[in-house]
Design a protein around this motif. Structure first.
Motif, short mmCIF file in Angstrom:
data_model
loop_
_atom_site.label_atom_id
_atom_site.label_comp_id
_atom_site.label_asym_id
_atom_site.label_seq_id
_atom_site.Cartn_x
_atom_site.Cartn_y
_atom_site.Cartn_z
N ASN A 28 32.97 67.49 69.71
CA ASN A 28 32.08 66.57 69.00
C ASN A 28 31.54 65.55 69.99
N LEU A 29 30.22 65.54 70.17
CA LEU A 29 29.59 64.63 71.12
C LEU A 29 28.76 63.58 70.40
N ASN A 30 28.92 62.33 70.80
CA ASN A 30 28.00 61.27 70.37
C ASN A 30 26.83 61.28 71.34
N ILE A 31 25.63 61.05 70.83
CA ILE A 31 24.42 61.11 71.67
C ILE A 31 23.49 59.95 71.34
N THR A 32 22.95 59.33 72.38
CA THR A 32 21.84 58.39 72.19
C THR A 32 20.63 58.99 72.90
N VAL A 33 19.46 58.78 72.31
CA VAL A 33 18.22 59.34 72.84
C VAL A 33 17.22 58.19 72.97
N HIS A 34 16.63 58.06 74.16
CA HIS A 34 15.62 57.02 74.42
C HIS A 34 14.34 57.68 74.90
N TYR A 35 13.25 57.42 74.19
CA TYR A 35 11.96 58.01 74.54
C TYR A 35 11.03 56.94 75.12
N SER A 36 10.27 57.31 76.14
CA SER A 36 9.21 56.42 76.64
C SER A 36 8.08 57.28 77.21
N CYS A 42 5.39 57.63 80.18
CA CYS A 42 5.11 57.17 81.54
C CYS A 42 3.60 57.30 81.72
N LYS A 43 2.88 56.22 81.40
CA LYS A 43 1.42 56.28 81.40
C LYS A 43 0.84 56.55 82.78
N LEU A 44 1.44 55.96 83.81
CA LEU A 44 0.92 56.10 85.16
C LEU A 44 0.90 57.57 85.60
N GLN A 45 1.91 58.32 85.19
CA GLN A 45 1.99 59.73 85.58
C GLN A 45 1.64 60.68 84.44
N ASN A 46 1.27 60.12 83.30
CA ASN A 46 0.95 60.91 82.11
C ASN A 46 2.08 61.89 81.77
N LYS A 47 3.29 61.35 81.72
CA LYS A 47 4.49 62.15 81.41
C LYS A 47 5.21 61.51 80.23
N HIS A 48 6.08 62.30 79.64
CA HIS A 48 6.93 61.82 78.54
C HIS A 48 8.37 61.93 79.01
N LEU A 49 9.12 60.84 78.87
CA LEU A 49 10.50 60.78 79.34
C LEU A 49 11.44 60.66 78.14
N VAL A 50 12.39 61.58 78.07
CA VAL A 50 13.39 61.55 76.99
C VAL A 50 14.76 61.55 77.67
N LEU A 51 15.47 60.43 77.55
CA LEU A 51 16.78 60.26 78.18
C LEU A 51 17.88 60.43 77.14
N PHE A 52 18.81 61.34 77.42
CA PHE A 52 19.94 61.61 76.55
C PHE A 52 21.22 61.15 77.24
N ASN A 53 22.05 60.37 76.54
CA ASN A 53 23.39 60.01 77.00
C ASN A 53 24.38 60.64 76.03
N LEU A 54 25.40 61.30 76.57
CA LEU A 54 26.33 62.05 75.72
C LEU A 54 27.77 61.81 76.14
N SER A 55 28.65 61.71 75.14
CA SER A 55 30.08 61.62 75.39
C SER A 55 30.83 61.88 74.09
N PRO A 56 32.01 62.50 74.17
CA PRO A 56 32.83 62.61 72.97
C PRO A 56 33.48 61.27 72.59
N GLN A 57 33.42 60.31 73.50
CA GLN A 57 34.03 59.00 73.24
C GLN A 57 33.17 58.21 72.25
N PRO A 58 33.79 57.33 71.43
CA PRO A 58 33.01 56.49 70.51
C PRO A 58 32.09 55.55 71.29
N LEU A 59 31.02 55.09 70.64
CA LEU A 59 30.00 54.28 71.31
C LEU A 59 30.54 52.96 71.86
N GLU A 60 31.71 52.53 71.41
CA GLU A 60 32.31 51.28 71.90
C GLU A 60 33.11 51.51 73.18
N HIS A 61 33.33 52.74 73.54
CA HIS A 61 34.16 53.06 74.71
C HIS A 61 33.46 52.64 76.00
#
Length: 195
Positions: free
Chosen positions: A150-158, A160-179
Motif C-alpha cells: 500500500n503506497l501513499n502518493i502525492t501528485v504535483h502538476y505544473s 513549464c511555459k518557457l519550455q512548453n512542457k507539462h511536469l507531473v511530480l509523484f512522491n510515493l511511500s508506504p509510510q504515512p504522510l506524517e513520517h
C-alpha cells in the motif's frame, strides 16, 4: 548469495540497466547523492497505454529495495511530458493502476508462477486543488517482498511555459504522510528552468 536471492538481484539490475540506457539525458530531479536515479523515455515499455511523449525521471531513497527500512519503496518520479495530461482524480487513478500493473508484470516476466499471483492494482485519489492530488495505491512489490503493498502518493502538476512542457511530480511511500521520509521526498526538486 543464495540462488533465491540472486534471481531478484539480477532482475532489478536488468531493469535498471534497461531503464537507464539513455545516459545522455540528465536527470532533472535533484536529490541527495545517495538517492539513485533513472531516466526513462516515453512511451514506457511497461505502460504503453500512457499516451505521452517525453521523459520520466526517477529518484530512489537509499532504502528503497530493503524490506523493513524506514524508506523502503519510497521514491519520487517526474513526468516531463509534451501533452497536457488534463489531470483529474479519476484519470490519475486509471493511469497509476496501468503504471503499477505493467511495472510489476514486467519485473515478474521471468517468473510465470509469481506473475500469476500478482493482484490488480487499485488506486484512490482526491483533488486538493488544480495542481495537487493525494491518494493511495494498493499494488504489489514484485521487486523485493513479493507481497501486496500500500503506497501513499502525492501528485504535483505544473506547466513549464518557457519550455512548453507539462511536469507531473509523484512522491510515493508506504509510510504515512506524517513520517520523516516525506520531508526527504519534498527535498527532491525539479531542476528545469521554467521561468
Amino acid at each position: 548469495m543464495s540462488f533465491a536471492k540472486t534471481i531478484p538481484f539480477i532482475i532489478i539490475t536488468l531493469l535498471f540497466v534497461q531503464c537507464d540506457n539513455n545516459t545522455k539525458i540528465k536527470n532533472l530531479l535533484s536529490a541527495s547523492e545517495n538517492w539513485k536515479g533513472e531516466v526513462i523515455e516515453f512511451p514506457l515499455e511497461f505502460a504503453t497505454s500512457l499516451q505521452y511523449s517525453g521523459v520520466e525521471y526517477v529518484r530512489f531513497a537509499p532504502g528503497w529495495g530493503k524490506e523493513g527500512a524506514s524508506d523502503y519503496f519510497s521514491y519520487a518520479f517526474l513526468w516531463d511530458i509534451n501533452e497536457d495530461p488534463q489531470l483529474s482524480a479519476k484519470k490519475i487513478e486509471s493511469e497509476m493502476e496501468a503504471y503499477f500493473d505493467g511495472l510489476m508484470r514486467l519485473v515478474s516476466k521471468t517468473d510465470a508462477k509469481q506473475k500469476s499471483k500478482i493482484p490488480k492494482s487499485k488506486a484512490f485519489f482526491e483533488k486538493v486543488n488544480d495542481s495537487v492530488y493525494v491518494g493511495k495505491i494498493l499494488t504489489y512489490d514484485a521487486f523485493t517482498t513479493k507481497k501486496e503493498l500500500n503506497l501513499n502518493i502525492t501528485v504535483h502538476y505544473s506547466k513549464c511555459k518557457l519550455q512548453n512542457k507539462h511536469l507531473v511530480l509523484f512522491n510515493l511511500s508506504p509510510q504515512p504522510l506524517e513520517h520523516q521520509i516525506w520531508k526527504k521526498l519534498k527535498k527532491v526538486t525539479v531542476t528545469t528552468n521554467c521561468e
